[in-house]
Design a protein around this motif. Sequence first.
Motif, short mmCIF file in Angstrom:
data_model
loop_
_atom_site.label_atom_id
_atom_site.label_comp_id
_atom_site.label_asym_id
_atom_site.label_seq_id
_atom_site.Cartn_x
_atom_site.Cartn_y
_atom_site.Cartn_z
N GLY A 45 -6.23 -0.34 13.15
CA GLY A 45 -8.16 -0.55 12.57
C GLY A 45 -8.05 0.61 11.51
O GLY A 45 -9.08 1.08 10.80
N LEU A 46 -7.25 1.64 11.48
CA LEU A 46 -7.25 2.48 10.36
C LEU A 46 -7.67 1.56 8.33
O LEU A 46 -7.85 2.93 8.27
CB LEU A 46 -6.53 3.81 10.58
N VAL A 84 -3.42 7.74 5.85
CA VAL A 84 -3.72 7.23 7.60
C VAL A 84 -3.66 6.05 6.97
O VAL A 84 -3.50 5.87 8.28
CB VAL A 84 -4.89 8.10 7.57
N THR A 85 -4.20 5.54 5.80
CA THR A 85 -4.06 3.87 6.76
C THR A 85 -3.13 3.13 6.29
O THR A 85 -2.69 2.07 7.16
CB THR A 85 -5.28 3.35 4.95
N VAL A 86 -1.76 3.84 5.15
CA VAL A 86 -0.75 3.62 5.71
C VAL A 86 0.12 3.39 7.67
O VAL A 86 1.04 3.38 7.20
CB VAL A 86 0.43 4.16 4.35
N ALA A 87 -0.42 4.83 7.86
CA ALA A 87 0.12 5.14 9.10
C ALA A 87 -0.76 3.66 10.00
O ALA A 87 0.30 3.59 11.79
CB ALA A 87 -0.59 6.14 9.82
N ALA A 88 -1.26 2.28 9.94
CA ALA A 88 -1.60 1.19 10.22
C ALA A 88 0.17 0.93 10.25
O ALA A 88 -0.59 -0.85 11.44
CB ALA A 88 -2.98 0.61 9.97
N PHE A 105 0.26 -1.05 0.04
CA PHE A 105 0.04 -0.07 0.28
C PHE A 105 0.71 1.46 -0.53
O PHE A 105 0.53 2.33 -0.82
CB PHE A 105 -0.87 0.12 1.26
N ALA A 106 2.23 0.87 1.18
CA ALA A 106 2.85 2.56 0.69
C ALA A 106 4.28 2.46 -0.80
O ALA A 106 3.60 3.75 -0.89
CB ALA A 106 3.59 2.43 2.14
N VAL A 107 3.88 1.70 -0.86
CA VAL A 107 4.88 1.92 -2.69
C VAL A 107 3.63 2.01 -3.91
O VAL A 107 4.01 3.21 -4.37
CB VAL A 107 5.06 0.04 -3.20
N GLU A 108 2.12 1.49 -3.83
CA GLU A 108 1.49 2.16 -3.98
C GLU A 108 0.92 3.94 -4.35
O GLU A 108 0.68 4.34 -5.16
CB GLU A 108 0.27 1.08 -4.40
N TYR A 109 1.22 3.75 -2.96
CA TYR A 109 0.69 5.56 -2.68
C TYR A 109 2.16 6.38 -3.15
O TYR A 109 1.58 7.53 -3.97
CB TYR A 109 0.56 5.40 -1.23
N VAL A 110 2.96 5.63 -2.64
CA VAL A 110 4.46 7.31 -3.13
C VAL A 110 4.53 6.85 -4.45
O VAL A 110 4.56 7.67 -5.41
CB VAL A 110 5.40 6.24 -2.86
N LEU A 111 3.81 6.08 -5.60
CA LEU A 111 3.77 6.13 -6.76
C LEU A 111 3.27 6.96 -7.29
O LEU A 111 3.02 7.44 -8.38
CB LEU A 111 4.20 3.84 -7.32
N ARG A 112 1.63 6.25 -6.78
CA ARG A 112 0.73 7.58 -7.23
C ARG A 112 0.94 9.02 -7.47
O ARG A 112 1.05 10.11 -8.56
CB ARG A 112 -0.52 7.07 -6.28
N VAL A 113 1.80 9.30 -6.04
CA VAL A 113 2.43 10.43 -5.44
C VAL A 113 2.75 11.05 -6.83
O VAL A 113 3.08 12.33 -7.43
CB VAL A 113 2.57 11.28 -4.30
#
Length: 500
Positions: free
Chosen positions: A124-125, A113-117, A65-73
Amino acid sequence: MRAPFDLVRAAFHDPRARSYQVLAAVVWGLIVVSVAVFAIDFSLPAESEARHTLRVIDRGLLVLFAVEYVLRVATFLPADLLVFRRPPLGRARAHVVGRLRFMLHPMMVVDLVTVAAVVPQLRGLRALRLLRLLRTARVFRYGNPFTGLFHAFERDRLLFLMAFLFLVLEVGLGGGSLYLIERDHNPDIHSIFDGAWLALVTLTTVGFGDLTPITPLGRVITSILMVGGMFTLAMFAGIIGHSLLNAVLSVREEQFRMSTYANHIVVCGYEEGMVLLLDTLVAEHDPESTKIVLIADLDRPHEIPAELYWVRGDPTKESELDKVRLDRAAAVVVAGARHTSPQQADAVTLLTVFTIRSHLAKKRNTSQRQRPVYLVAEILDSENVEHARAAGADEVIETRRLGFSLLAHAIEHHGTADTLSQVVLRGESSLYVGVMPAGFEQRTYGEMTAGLDLRGRGGLVIGVTHGHSGAEHVNPPENFRLEPGMHLLYLAPERLLDTP
């Protein structure tokens, strides 16, 4: 050949690209697996080996999820760079500012926020990622309310920013003042953060009670914060109500389309004064058993009866007719406009009739219907009657001509207008169409009326109509030969024969 960056960018930002659809499906699957792992983890013993395995899988999913978020940004291209040429320094600034703004979009904030899980206490986020399924789902065809909510936040972000800045100002001033006043007298306040916490819970009217002012001046400041909190909450309520009203109301456009209603009546078009049509429909058809839905390109007027459904849409556009489940309707009424000339009103009516027939012809379930949708159209200019029939209307009502004819006929034959009005307006005797009882086909009209005695039940046969062509014969001669498929026209206080 597209550059690698363009291919990756399309996978994250171009819904038309095949790679985008594949990536969306993969992300959906990962979200479902992530939530399932989270749920199963709670049901296992603390020291279970399976729980340890789930934790490893969980961390792996968070990394993805973190990799997907970084690539999207990283692959986001600010729109400003598509319009203007920038020097190297200005281009770098546009990339940074554009990406920061992109990261502040509501859905991007949710994903961050969900990556902060990755922090165990915040696991639970990850359930918030289910919102992404709702964002891209195609269940809401005409107005995804969840997308509308996020757009509302984005559209009015300046209002929300001002409100939050006002709240921060209140917390900062109030918290700092309380800290300076209470620190030497209140043993529970040790830092400015304690003062800010006391100010925040006071402004929001929560009041946990863990911190309270003990000095007179501290209580004065807290009282001011209490009053300010009421205004702050009112400001947030006003901004949220203004921003979300249209987004929430868009759900109504989906309500009827996503229902299971069928065999209903659709009324196309509405303007002031047509409430009489609705009253008559309610009198003829029980809304509890036969749903009545209106579609018009305006907000619901206050005079519409509560038991009727209202859908905002343009009936002259095929793309909006699915809102009223037109292919599952029993009948459609196309009412003419009164605020314009008869020629213009009929032009809209003809276009609506043609659009409805074109829309129904493209539906797969048309051939499976027991009977086709019956379409009744109102025409104001007699020259357009045949045009309406050619467009696909099963029955055409010339309201202006009928009214004028009643007026003219009543001058010579007194009382005829009142009599016909009672028949049309569902008075003591109304006009019905009934199935001809078996045994009367191939006989004459006189033999049928003599053998079928409806007078004892309060009925009177006045003619016949062809079930297929719709041709009517009112008061035909006694030797008129009946044919199979004909129906009876009769006057009665209530329905006496089966309806075709």
